[in-house]
Each structure stands twice: as structure tokens, then as C-alpha cells.
Scaffold this active site. Structure first.
Site, PDB file in Angstrom:
ATOM      1  N   ILE A 154      35.275  39.737  44.592  1.00 49.77           N
ATOM      2  CA  ILE A 154      36.339  38.844  45.079  1.00 49.77           C
ATOM      3  C   ILE A 154      37.012  39.446  46.316  1.00 49.77           C
ATOM      4  O   ILE A 154      37.281  38.740  47.293  1.00 49.77           O
ATOM      5  CB  ILE A 154      37.368  38.569  43.958  1.00 49.77           C
ATOM      6  CG1 ILE A 154      36.673  37.856  42.782  1.00 49.77           C
ATOM      7  CG2 ILE A 154      38.514  37.704  44.473  1.00 49.77           C
ATOM      8  CD1 ILE A 154      37.516  37.714  41.528  1.00 49.77           C
ATOM      9  N   THR A 228      46.073  37.592  42.324  1.00 50.26           N
ATOM     10  CA  THR A 228      45.211  36.662  41.567  1.00 50.26           C
ATOM     11  C   THR A 228      44.367  37.449  40.562  1.00 50.26           C
ATOM     12  O   THR A 228      43.398  36.914  40.026  1.00 50.26           O
ATOM     13  CB  THR A 228      44.257  35.886  42.508  1.00 50.26           C
ATOM     14  OG1 THR A 228      43.510  36.824  43.275  1.00 50.26           O
ATOM     15  CG2 THR A 228      44.990  34.926  43.415  1.00 50.26           C
ATOM     16  N   SER A 229      44.729  38.727  40.324  1.00 46.58           N
ATOM     17  CA  SER A 229      43.870  39.555  39.458  1.00 46.58           C
ATOM     18  C   SER A 229      44.364  39.581  38.015  1.00 46.58           C
ATOM     19  O   SER A 229      43.837  38.860  37.173  1.00 46.58           O
ATOM     20  CB  SER A 229      43.737  40.962  40.019  1.00 46.58           C
ATOM     21  OG  SER A 229      42.741  40.955  41.013  1.00 46.58           O
ATOM     22  N   ARG A 230      45.345  40.404  37.726  1.00 47.72           N
ATOM     23  CA  ARG A 230      45.912  40.441  36.383  1.00 47.72           C
ATOM     24  C   ARG A 230      47.406  40.702  36.513  1.00 47.72           C
ATOM     25  O   ARG A 230      47.837  41.511  37.351  1.00 47.72           O
ATOM     26  CB  ARG A 230      45.257  41.541  35.528  1.00 47.72           C
ATOM     27  CG  ARG A 230      43.862  41.205  35.024  1.00 47.72           C
ATOM     28  CD  ARG A 230      43.831  40.056  34.013  1.00 47.72           C
ATOM     29  NE  ARG A 230      42.495  39.732  33.540  1.00 47.72           N
ATOM     30  CZ  ARG A 230      41.695  38.799  34.058  1.00 47.72           C
ATOM     31  NH1 ARG A 230      42.093  38.088  35.090  1.00 47.72           N
ATOM     32  NH2 ARG A 230      40.503  38.565  33.528  1.00 47.72           N
ATOM     33  N   ASP A 254      49.191  34.155  40.647  1.00 46.90           N
ATOM     34  CA  ASP A 254      48.338  33.287  39.820  1.00 46.90           C
ATOM     35  C   ASP A 254      48.262  33.841  38.405  1.00 46.90           C
ATOM     36  O   ASP A 254      47.729  33.207  37.513  1.00 46.90           O
ATOM     37  CB  ASP A 254      46.936  33.201  40.442  1.00 46.90           C
ATOM     38  CG  ASP A 254      46.054  32.197  39.701  1.00 46.90           C
ATOM     39  OD1 ASP A 254      46.563  31.114  39.346  1.00 46.90           O
ATOM     40  OD2 ASP A 254      44.870  32.494  39.459  1.00 46.90           O
ATOM     41  N   GLU A 259      51.885  36.142  30.517  1.00 45.81           N
ATOM     42  CA  GLU A 259      51.396  34.748  30.632  1.00 45.81           C
ATOM     43  C   GLU A 259      50.853  34.165  29.325  1.00 45.81           C
ATOM     44  O   GLU A 259      50.812  32.951  29.143  1.00 45.81           O
ATOM     45  CB  GLU A 259      50.318  34.643  31.716  1.00 45.81           C
ATOM     46  CG  GLU A 259      49.015  35.339  31.380  1.00 45.81           C
ATOM     47  CD  GLU A 259      47.976  35.208  32.497  1.00 45.81           C
ATOM     48  OE1 GLU A 259      48.297  35.528  33.658  1.00 45.81           O
ATOM     49  OE2 GLU A 259      46.840  34.794  32.204  1.00 45.81           O
ATOM     50  N   HIS A 291      47.092  30.850  36.356  1.00 43.08           N
ATOM     51  CA  HIS A 291      45.806  31.567  36.249  1.00 43.08           C
ATOM     52  C   HIS A 291      44.638  30.609  36.487  1.00 43.08           C
ATOM     53  O   HIS A 291      43.808  30.376  35.592  1.00 43.08           O
ATOM     54  CB  HIS A 291      45.692  32.232  34.873  1.00 43.08           C
ATOM     55  CG  HIS A 291      44.736  33.391  34.863  1.00 43.08           C
ATOM     56  ND1 HIS A 291      44.930  34.508  34.098  1.00 43.08           N
ATOM     57  CD2 HIS A 291      43.571  33.602  35.532  1.00 43.08           C
ATOM     58  CE1 HIS A 291      43.935  35.359  34.277  1.00 43.08           C
ATOM     59  NE2 HIS A 291      43.092  34.820  35.142  1.00 43.08           N
ATOM     60  N   PHE A 294      40.009  30.775  39.333  1.00 49.85           N
ATOM     61  CA  PHE A 294      38.574  30.556  39.034  1.00 49.85           C
ATOM     62  C   PHE A 294      38.199  29.072  38.993  1.00 49.85           C
ATOM     63  O   PHE A 294      37.022  28.745  38.951  1.00 49.85           O
ATOM     64  CB  PHE A 294      38.251  31.153  37.649  1.00 49.85           C
ATOM     65  CG  PHE A 294      38.875  30.344  36.536  1.00 49.85           C
ATOM     66  CD1 PHE A 294      40.208  30.484  36.230  1.00 49.85           C
ATOM     67  CD2 PHE A 294      38.124  29.404  35.849  1.00 49.85           C
ATOM     68  CE1 PHE A 294      40.801  29.717  35.232  1.00 49.85           C
ATOM     69  CE2 PHE A 294      38.708  28.628  34.844  1.00 49.85           C
ATOM     70  CZ  PHE A 294      40.050  28.793  34.539  1.00 49.85           C
TER      71      PHE A 294
HETATM   72  P1  NAD Z   1      34.563  43.625  40.724  1.00 48.76           P
HETATM   73  O1  NAD Z   1      34.260  44.452  39.534  1.00 48.76           O
HETATM   74  O2  NAD Z   1      33.449  43.032  41.508  1.00 48.76           O
HETATM   75  O3  NAD Z   1      35.483  44.447  41.745  1.00 48.76           O
HETATM   76  C1  NAD Z   1      36.592  45.201  41.349  1.00 48.76           C
HETATM   77  C2  NAD Z   1      36.800  46.290  42.379  1.00 48.76           C
HETATM   78  O4  NAD Z   1      38.025  46.956  42.064  1.00 48.76           O
HETATM   79  C3  NAD Z   1      35.674  47.336  42.396  1.00 48.76           C
HETATM   80  O5  NAD Z   1      35.201  47.525  43.707  1.00 48.76           O
HETATM   81  C4  NAD Z   1      36.367  48.584  41.865  1.00 48.76           C
HETATM   82  O6  NAD Z   1      35.846  49.776  42.440  1.00 48.76           O
HETATM   83  C5  NAD Z   1      37.794  48.327  42.316  1.00 48.76           C
HETATM   84  N1  NAD Z   1      38.761  49.160  41.626  1.00 48.76           N
HETATM   85  C6  NAD Z   1      38.644  49.802  40.426  1.00 48.76           C
HETATM   86  N2  NAD Z   1      39.755  50.538  40.202  1.00 48.76           N
HETATM   87  C7  NAD Z   1      40.562  50.364  41.278  1.00 48.76           C
HETATM   88  C8  NAD Z   1      41.830  50.895  41.648  1.00 48.76           C
HETATM   89  N3  NAD Z   1      42.469  51.769  40.870  1.00 48.76           N
HETATM   90  N4  NAD Z   1      42.373  50.508  42.820  1.00 48.76           N
HETATM   91  C9  NAD Z   1      41.721  49.636  43.626  1.00 48.76           C
HETATM   92  N5  NAD Z   1      40.507  49.124  43.341  1.00 48.76           N
HETATM   93  C10 NAD Z   1      39.943  49.481  42.180  1.00 48.76           C
HETATM   94  O7  NAD Z   1      35.558  42.484  40.191  1.00 48.76           O
HETATM   95  P2  NAD Z   1      35.849  41.064  40.869  1.00 48.76           P
HETATM   96  O8  NAD Z   1      34.846  40.069  40.384  1.00 48.76           O
HETATM   97  O9  NAD Z   1      36.054  41.243  42.323  1.00 48.76           O
HETATM   98  O10 NAD Z   1      37.226  40.679  40.149  1.00 48.76           O
HETATM   99  C11 NAD Z   1      38.418  41.412  40.400  1.00 48.76           C
HETATM  100  C12 NAD Z   1      39.468  41.001  39.387  1.00 48.76           C
HETATM  101  O11 NAD Z   1      39.832  39.638  39.617  1.00 48.76           O
HETATM  102  C13 NAD Z   1      38.989  40.994  37.916  1.00 48.76           C
HETATM  103  O12 NAD Z   1      39.094  42.271  37.334  1.00 48.76           O
HETATM  104  C14 NAD Z   1      39.909  40.013  37.274  1.00 48.76           C
HETATM  105  O13 NAD Z   1      41.040  40.716  36.766  1.00 48.76           O
HETATM  106  C15 NAD Z   1      40.379  39.110  38.424  1.00 48.76           C
HETATM  107  N6  NAD Z   1      39.927  37.717  38.289  1.00 48.76           N
HETATM  108  C16 NAD Z   1      40.860  36.722  38.340  1.00 48.76           C
HETATM  109  C17 NAD Z   1      40.478  35.386  38.252  1.00 48.76           C
HETATM  110  C18 NAD Z   1      41.472  34.264  38.338  1.00 48.76           C
HETATM  111  O14 NAD Z   1      41.162  33.142  37.931  1.00 48.76           O
HETATM  112  N7  NAD Z   1      42.661  34.472  38.860  1.00 48.76           N
HETATM  113  C19 NAD Z   1      39.126  35.089  38.085  1.00 48.76           C
HETATM  114  C20 NAD Z   1      38.188  36.128  38.054  1.00 48.76           C
HETATM  115  C21 NAD Z   1      38.599  37.443  38.157  1.00 48.76           C
END
Ligand code: NAD
Length: 331
Positions: A154, A228-230, A254, A259, A291, A294
Site C-alpha cells: 500500500i 488508513t492502517s490501524r 479511516d 473502533e 475503516h 479496502f
Molecule cells: P505490507 O506487509 O505489504 O507492508 C507493510 C510494510 O510496513 C512493510 O514494508 C514493512 O517492512 C513495514 N513495516 C514493518 N514495521 C514497520 C515499522 N516499525 N515502521 C514502518 N514500517 C514498518 O502491508 P500492506 O498491504 O502495505 O498493508 C499495510 C497495512 O495497511 C496493513 O498492515 C493493514 O494494517 C492496513 N490495511 C488497511 C486497510 C483499510 O481498509 N484501511 C486495508 C488493508 C490493509
């Protein structure tokens, strides 16, 4: 195979119903979330299928194990909601590692554009023929610095989008990707230099509350923060403090640390007891969504397809490519 499908919404059935028939699996669609109280509904099932706000702790793993449930099928990439360590050697945990990174990145960009150019306010104003521009002034993104935290799937999509706007992109990731055309900096430097900060890392023990008072104090005045992560990447009390100190140009959330039980539900007729959430809603420069990063057709279809492939692999003793194991927890 019998699957107990928790937290079902009408839109889940669109793809899962036909796929269930195709695989010959019996899917029990349950509208309740997966909790200690609803776990008994999985009795007689081979697997449970859960979403982001269904939390499975060690005690629940034991109950599932005693019920002979073999697998936990996550309809998400993130797996922080399952005690994977407790599941080790007992229940297989499978996720959907990637479905549409663009969906989430495009949504993060939508939040940024909305907050910056006040399109949500303009929409309401013009519908009442209030054509005044007062209070709607934004800033050019072109030439500004975007700080991307986490350069996985992402984060990379977000880097492409920000590059398209003509922004200077910097990034932080403990595992830098040398193939990316981006300047990696320390997290502190990213906080100090960025006009826009977008979070794209998983929730782990290391990342919990990475946006706390100390981090916010390092940021530029007028910064845009998009999460948009957690939810728990952000410490909500510190965020509110920063908002009161007028630190932020805008904050797009998001996700929210509390939540569970609120997001994905219609709570419009209820008294909201979460005072932090209620407070956040009062800031004119905060945009909260439920949230939904996606939530595109492409992503929903891919989630259903991979979830059923995961079930099929589990059912037939095939290699489990999307298994979440102890190594992933350590990361
Ligand atoms: P991914 O596994 O492809 O990428 C995550 C990246 O974060 C990796 O490159 C990893 O090295 C890096 N990372 C690990 N620890 C870290 C730290 N301490 N500091 C900075 N970076 C760090 O995951 P993705 O598919 O890109 O998804 C990222 C996040 O997005 C997921 O973990 C999930 O929480 C969130 N997400 C949200 C939605 C939504 O609907 N809002 C949907 C999908 C995923």
C-alpha cells in the site's frame, strides 16, 4: 468443508455465496462478530472466517481447538486481531496478504484531498446555495513533501500517487526496498520534514502508538496526518492534544483504536459513550471514515477469491502460502 462466517454484511454475500457453491462448501453466514459469546456458533465447523474487528485471543483459540476447528480464515491483510502465537501448532491462521493495495492508497489520497481542499464542506454549502469560499482555502500539494511510513504494497501505491501530484516523497521502513525510487530517512526526520504523513505499516508491538505526543511535537505546523492502517498506531489523547494546539492542517482517520463495535455498524440512533471519538468528530479539520479503505469491487472480489483458495488449500492439505506464522509475528 463447513465455515462459520462471522461479521457478515450484505455485501460479503455477493462474492462468497457463489464461491461457496463453486467449492461445495457450506458457509454459515453469521451477522454477529466473533466473540467469546458467539464462538459456540462455530460448533461443527472446520474453519471460522473473520474480519478486522473480530478479536481472537488465546482463550478463544483453546475453545476453537477443543471444537476441532482447523483454521481461521482472515478476510484481511492485517492479522493483529488474532493471537497467532497461541494458535501455533493448534489452528492454522490464513490471511489475504494483498488484494488491492491501490484501493487503500487511493482512499488515503481521497482523505488528503478532501481535507486539504474542503470538498466535503463545499458540497454541503453549495447544496444550500451558499457559494461563499470563506474558510475553504487549501494548499498546493505540488512541490510539498509526503512522508510515507511503511513501503510495502500500500505504501508503494501511495508513493506512486504522491509522485503523480508532483510531491517530493520520503519514506521510513525498517526494511528499506532498494528497488524503490524514494529517499529513505529516519522516522524522526520524516516527522520533521513532511507536509503530509501517511501511515502504511502494520500494527505491531513496535508500531503501537508511533504517533504519540513526542512524534506530534516533531511535526511541522499545519501537517496533514492520514491513517488508513490501524487505529492503535496513533495515541488518541496525544492526537486530540495536538489538534487543540492547532498543530494539524488536517487529520484523516479511516481507523480508530477503539473502533470495534462502532465501525461497520449504524450507531446513528445511539448515545456514543466513547468521549474521544465524540471529541474527534467536533474538529472541523478531522475526517473520520469507517475503516473503508479496502472497499472497492476489485478488492472485495479478490478478498473472497483468496479466502476461498485458502480454505481449499487447508481442506486438501495443499501448501499454505498465506499462512501467518510465528515468523510473521516476530516481524
Ligand atoms: P505490507 O506487509 O505489504 O507492508 C507493510 C510494510 O510496513 C512493510 O514494508 C514493512 O517492512 C513495514 N513495516 C514493518 N514495521 C514497520 C515499522 N516499525 N515502521 C514502518 N514500517 C514498518 O502491508 P500492506 O498491504 O502495505 O498493508 C499495510 C497495512 O495497511 C496493513 O498492515 C493493514 O494494517 C492496513 N490495511 C488497511 C486497510 C483499510 O481498509 N484501511 C486495508 C488493508 C490493509
Amino acid at each position: 468443508m463447513k465455515i462459520a462466517f462471522y461479521s457478515t454484511k450484505p455485501y460479503d454475500r455477493i462474492w462468497f455465496e457463489p464461491l461457496g457453491k463453486q467449492y461445495g462448501y457450506e458457509i454459515h453466514f453469521i451477522e454477529f462478530p466473533c466473540t467469546r459469546e458467539t464462538l459456540f456458533l462455530a460448533k461443527g465447523c472446520d474453519a471460522i472466517c473473520i474480519f478486522v474487528n473480530d478479536h481472537i485471543d488465546a482463550e478463544m483459540i483453546e475453545v476453537l481447538y477443543d471444537m476441532h476447528v482447523k483454521g481461521i480464515l482472515l478476510r484481511s491483510a492485517g492479522f493483529n486481531n488474532v493471537d497467532v502465537k497461541a494458535a501455533e501448532d493448534k489452528i492454522v491462521v490464513l490471511r489475504v496478504p494483498s488484494y488491492s493495495p491501490e484501493a487503500v492508497a487511493e482512499f488515503a489520497a481521497a482523505m488528503l484531498l478532501t481535507l486539504n481542499r474542503c470538498t466535503h464542506k463545499a458540497y454541503n454549502r453549495t447544496r444550500e446555495f451558499n457559494m461563499s469560499l470563506h474558510g475553504l482555502m487549501g494548499t498546493d500539494l505540488y512541490g510539498k513533501t509526503a512522508g510515507i511510513v511503511g513501503t510495502g504494497r500500500i505504501g508503494q501505491a501511495m508513493i506512486r500517487i504522491c509522485g503523480g501530484f508532483g510531491m517530493k516523497v520520503i519514506a521510513y521502513d525498517p526494511y528499506p526496498n532498494s528497488e524503490l525510487d524514494v529517499e529513505y530517512v529516519s522516522l524522526e526526520e520524516l516527522f520533521r520534514r513532511s507536509a503530509v504523513i501517511s501511515l502504511h505499516c502494520p500494527l505491531t508491538a513496535q508500531t503501537r502508538y508511533m504517533i504519540d505526543r513526542k512524534a506530534i511535537n516533531m511535526m511541522k505546523d499545519g501537517v496533514f496526518l492520514i491513517n488508513t492502517s490501524r487505529g492503535s498506531l496513533t495515541h488518541t489523547d496525544s492526537l486530540i492534544e495536538g489538534l487543540l494546539q492547532k498543530k494539524f492542517g488536517g487529520v484523516g482517520l479511516d481507523v480508530y483504536e477503539e473502533e470495534e463495535g462502532i465501525f461497520y455498524e449504524d450507531c446513528s440512533g445511539e448515545i456514543i459513550e466513547d468521549e474521544n471519538l465524540a471529541r474527534l468528530m467536533t474538529f472541523p479539520n478531522v475526517l473520520i471514515t469507517s475503516h473503508m479503505g479496502f472497499f472497492t469491487r476489485e478488492a472485495m472480489e479478490a478478498i473472497a477469491t483468496v479466502t476461498m483458495e485458502n480454505a481449499h488449500a487447508l481442506d486438501n492439505g495443499l501448501p499454505l502460502q498465506n499462512q501467518v506464522g510465528a515468523c510473521a509475528v516476530k516481524e
